[in-house]
Every structure is written in structure tokens, then in C-alpha cells.
Design a protein around this motif. Sequence first.
Motif, mmCIF file in Angstrom:
data_model
loop_
_atom_site.group_PDB
_atom_site.id
_atom_site.type_symbol
_atom_site.label_atom_id
_atom_site.label_comp_id
_atom_site.label_asym_id
_atom_site.label_seq_id
_atom_site.Cartn_x
_atom_site.Cartn_y
_atom_site.Cartn_z
ATOM 1 N N ARG A 37 119.660 40.176 5.973
ATOM 2 C CA ARG A 37 118.452 40.987 5.576
ATOM 3 C C ARG A 37 117.973 40.140 4.129
ATOM 4 O O ARG A 37 118.986 39.495 3.620
ATOM 5 N N GLY A 38 117.122 40.465 3.461
ATOM 6 C CA GLY A 38 116.580 40.093 2.401
ATOM 7 C C GLY A 38 115.689 38.949 2.314
ATOM 8 O O GLY A 38 115.195 38.582 3.428
ATOM 9 N N TRP A 39 115.029 38.524 1.157
ATOM 10 C CA TRP A 39 114.113 37.433 0.869
ATOM 11 C C TRP A 39 114.793 36.217 1.068
ATOM 12 O O TRP A 39 115.793 35.949 0.324
ATOM 13 N N LEU A 40 114.282 35.192 1.970
ATOM 14 C CA LEU A 40 114.458 33.918 1.724
ATOM 15 C C LEU A 40 113.474 32.932 1.342
ATOM 16 O O LEU A 40 112.415 32.847 1.656
ATOM 17 N N ARG A 41 114.014 32.326 0.390
ATOM 18 C CA ARG A 41 113.021 31.349 -0.386
ATOM 19 C C ARG A 41 113.227 29.945 0.016
ATOM 20 O O ARG A 41 114.221 29.405 -0.092
ATOM 21 N N ILE A 42 111.932 29.573 0.721
ATOM 22 C CA ILE A 42 111.993 28.045 1.398
ATOM 23 C C ILE A 42 111.131 27.104 0.555
ATOM 24 O O ILE A 42 110.020 27.469 0.386
ATOM 25 N N SER A 43 111.599 25.762 0.122
ATOM 26 C CA SER A 43 110.696 24.939 -0.216
ATOM 27 C C SER A 43 110.334 23.836 0.855
ATOM 28 O O SER A 43 111.563 23.488 1.400
ATOM 29 N N ALA A 44 109.396 23.478 1.054
ATOM 30 C CA ALA A 44 108.942 22.420 2.278
ATOM 31 C C ALA A 44 107.862 21.564 2.158
ATOM 32 O O ALA A 44 107.004 22.101 1.422
ATOM 33 N N PRO A 45 108.027 20.177 2.446
ATOM 34 C CA PRO A 45 106.657 19.249 2.298
ATOM 35 C C PRO A 45 105.549 20.020 2.983
ATOM 36 O O PRO A 45 105.475 20.630 4.265
ATOM 37 N N VAL A 46 104.410 19.520 2.536
ATOM 38 C CA VAL A 46 103.148 20.158 2.925
ATOM 39 C C VAL A 46 102.855 19.860 4.308
ATOM 40 O O VAL A 46 102.420 20.764 5.198
ATOM 41 N N SER A 47 102.496 18.718 4.555
ATOM 42 C CA SER A 47 101.991 18.156 6.013
ATOM 43 C C SER A 47 103.137 18.485 7.051
ATOM 44 O O SER A 47 102.476 19.014 8.044
ATOM 45 N N PHE A 48 104.331 18.463 6.909
ATOM 46 C CA PHE A 48 105.085 18.895 7.952
ATOM 47 C C PHE A 48 104.996 20.319 8.245
ATOM 48 O O PHE A 48 104.980 20.832 9.455
ATOM 49 N N SER A 49 104.896 21.081 7.177
ATOM 50 C CA SER A 49 104.950 22.422 7.164
ATOM 51 C C SER A 49 103.645 23.038 7.917
ATOM 52 O O SER A 49 103.595 23.834 8.796
ATOM 53 N N THR A 50 102.547 22.554 7.571
ATOM 54 C CA THR A 50 101.285 23.080 8.066
ATOM 55 C C THR A 50 101.083 22.618 9.564
ATOM 56 O O THR A 50 100.421 23.357 10.341
ATOM 57 N N GLY A 51 101.684 21.751 9.913
ATOM 58 C CA GLY A 51 101.792 21.373 11.506
ATOM 59 C C GLY A 51 102.654 21.868 12.349
ATOM 60 O O GLY A 51 102.691 22.090 13.466
ATOM 61 N N HIS A 52 104.102 22.161 11.695
ATOM 62 C CA HIS A 52 104.882 22.555 12.705
ATOM 63 C C HIS A 52 105.910 23.451 12.247
ATOM 64 O O HIS A 52 106.618 23.794 12.978
ATOM 65 N N LEU A 53 105.759 24.286 11.173
ATOM 66 C CA LEU A 53 106.921 25.088 10.627
ATOM 67 C C LEU A 53 106.458 26.554 10.814
ATOM 68 O O LEU A 53 107.354 27.434 11.262
ATOM 69 N N ALA A 54 105.209 26.940 10.990
ATOM 70 C CA ALA A 54 105.003 28.263 11.424
ATOM 71 C C ALA A 54 105.520 29.000 12.784
ATOM 72 O O ALA A 54 106.078 29.802 12.593
ATOM 73 N N PRO A 55 105.433 28.164 13.870
ATOM 74 C CA PRO A 55 106.121 28.638 14.958
ATOM 75 C C PRO A 55 107.692 28.941 14.713
ATOM 76 O O PRO A 55 108.218 29.861 15.283
ATOM 77 N N LEU A 56 108.315 27.994 14.282
ATOM 78 C CA LEU A 56 109.695 28.341 13.882
ATOM 79 C C LEU A 56 109.877 29.510 13.144
ATOM 80 O O LEU A 56 110.731 30.131 13.440
ATOM 81 N N LEU A 57 109.225 29.774 11.993
ATOM 82 C CA LEU A 57 109.485 30.871 11.016
ATOM 83 C C LEU A 57 109.146 32.275 11.885
ATOM 84 O O LEU A 57 109.804 32.965 11.645
ATOM 85 N N ASN B 147 105.067 21.986 -1.187
ATOM 86 C CA ASN B 147 104.676 20.977 -2.064
ATOM 87 C C ASN B 147 105.543 19.856 -1.733
ATOM 88 O O ASN B 147 106.585 19.839 -0.975
ATOM 89 N N ASP B 148 105.164 18.727 -2.236
ATOM 90 C CA ASP B 148 105.930 17.417 -1.852
ATOM 91 C C ASP B 148 106.870 16.936 -2.818
ATOM 92 O O ASP B 148 107.402 15.773 -2.569
ATOM 93 N N ARG B 149 106.850 17.544 -3.767
ATOM 94 C CA ARG B 149 107.724 17.268 -5.172
ATOM 95 C C ARG B 149 109.511 17.504 -4.691
ATOM 96 O O ARG B 149 109.353 18.452 -3.952
ATOM 97 N N LYS B 150 110.261 16.784 -5.298
ATOM 98 C CA LYS B 150 111.506 17.280 -5.057
ATOM 99 C C LYS B 150 112.083 18.391 -5.965
ATOM 100 O O LYS B 150 112.095 18.173 -7.173
ATOM 101 N N VAL B 151 111.957 19.615 -5.304
ATOM 102 C CA VAL B 151 112.399 20.955 -6.222
ATOM 103 C C VAL B 151 113.858 20.808 -6.524
ATOM 104 O O VAL B 151 114.787 20.326 -5.922
ATOM 105 N N ASP B 152 114.106 21.425 -7.729
ATOM 106 C CA ASP B 152 115.397 21.631 -8.210
ATOM 107 C C ASP B 152 115.864 23.122 -7.650
ATOM 108 O O ASP B 152 115.575 23.942 -8.118
ATOM 109 N N ILE B 153 116.668 23.092 -6.540
ATOM 110 C CA ILE B 153 116.782 24.447 -5.801
ATOM 111 C C ILE B 153 117.493 25.255 -6.690
ATOM 112 O O ILE B 153 117.433 26.478 -6.264
ATOM 113 N N VAL B 154 118.555 24.939 -7.459
ATOM 114 C CA VAL B 154 119.120 25.708 -8.191
ATOM 115 C C VAL B 154 118.577 26.234 -9.176
ATOM 116 O O VAL B 154 118.400 27.528 -9.535
ATOM 117 N N GLU B 155 117.788 25.312 -10.137
ATOM 118 C CA GLU B 155 117.118 25.877 -11.403
ATOM 119 C C GLU B 155 115.908 26.887 -10.843
ATOM 120 O O GLU B 155 115.509 27.709 -11.768
#
Length: 294
Positions: free
Chosen positions: A91-111, A128-136
Amino acid sequence: MDRIDAMRAFVAVVSEGSFSRAAERLDLSPQLVSKYVSRLEQRLGVRLLNRTTRRVHLTEAGTRYCEHAQQILNDIDDMESRLGDWQEGARGWLRISAPVSFSTGHLAPLLCAFQRAHPAIGIDLQLNDRKVDIVEEGVDIALRIGHLKSSALIARRLAPVRLVWCASPDYLARHGVPARPEALIGHRYLRYSYMESETGFSTRERHGDIVCNNGEVLAQAAIAGAGIVLQPTFIVGEAIAAGKLAVIMPEHEPAPMGLYAVYAHRKLLPSKVRCFIDFIGGYFGESPYWDAFD
């Protein structure tokens, strides 16, 4: 004053950049969030934030405190997640960062499928398409596409990402079919801004070319006959299958990249993260559906 609540309020203000947005995220009033932060500063005896009418800025002490506070809150969330897992499941909130084009086309059914299996897990998806610092930035999982370099992070490969050269049949009929990438000098090239670092292929920008940091825009331009594009099949596969784009120079395809799930290395992986990694690990497979046009 509850020290943990004050800590959460402070971290939320830093993350959101304002007291009002932090209040919305925490479902509190801006006045209460401001009171939490002020009392936290009083208790610590230091100023953590410099406030202006539009923005808040971390002081040096605030920067140091925020780093430790975020880690403490992550540890608390992880502990509560694991304890809750013993009785009620992940349970709880899961924070996910993902690239724009892949997500808009393919991620919603998976989620959607994931939440049907784990209804107590909420999804906070940041595209977003930038490389996020997942820890920071407090991200649980980042989906990344490319050739990953070694790092202290843990990466799980999810699927191959094939790149193809393609153009509209109309464009090729008017301008001819190049036999090698070097022949693109005689063609209009639709260049993805971030592609060269991944493929090793580069072209000199010329008048008449299009450069863009969004692959979907370039794919639509190629369909409209604007030129030749190099794009992943998860963007152009449907258009190829429909005959709107034609694959060219197949013998010169760059080496496939990969889709990866990246997360921080922790001794106690939160159950919400573990469940998502296990779920997505076999979702796309080695022959993803977007490559079915062959």
C-alpha cells in the motif's frame, strides 16, 4: 508540534516550491503548513527557508536539513509499508518518473492492470524526458530508455527498444530511398534532440531539417512527408503497420536500446516498489507488441 508532520510539511514546501501547492499536496491549509515550518525553524534555532512573494528558497541549513529529512521520511514510509504489507498487502503512494512518449502510448494499460492487482497502491506519475535524480527528488522508480551506464542504482531491463529509419511512402516516391545513413545529406532529416548520444549517429544541422525534443512530433512530421526520421518502434510501429511510414535502411539499424526500471539500492526495498518491479518485469517481454508490424 508533531515533529514528523512538521518535517513532512517542510519537505513538501521544498518539493512543490510554494506553501500553497504543498498545502494542496498534503490536504492542509496554507496557514497550517506555514505554522509547521515556522515552528520547526524555532525549534531548530535556524532559518530553513527564505520566503518571497512568489517563491521560497532554501538556506544552507535548509538544504542540509532537507536531505536528511527526506531520507528519514523515506525510511518511515518504507517501514510502514512493510508493516502494512504483513496485514493488508502492499500500500501507499508509488512515485514513478517516466519518459513522455513511451508513457503516453503504452503505460496507462500497465498501470491500470497493476492497480487492479494492488488496489491499495496509489500512483504518482511524473512524465519528463530528463534524467531525474531519483534519490534527491524522492522518486521510487524511474523508467529509462537507452544504454545505461554503471552507477550505484539498481536497474532491471524490461524490454528491448528497437530503432528504425523510416519515412512516408509519398516522401520516398518524391525524393528516393537512401541506401546508407551517409546519404541523408541529400534528404530532409527529422532529428530527435537526444538521439545522437544514444546511437552514435550524428548529422550536421541544415536549413530545412527539423530538430525536436519530442519523438511523437517528429513521427507525425514524417507521416506528413516532411522527411526521414530515426525513432523507436514504440512510437512509429503503429504507423508502419498501417502503411503510413515505410522502414528504410534496415541493415543500418542502430543497436537496440533497452527499457529499464531504475531504483535506489536499499537494504529494505519497500513492498510497493517490489510489487511494481515484479509486475512490470514480465509485462512487455523480449518481443513487445509494438514490434508486431514485421
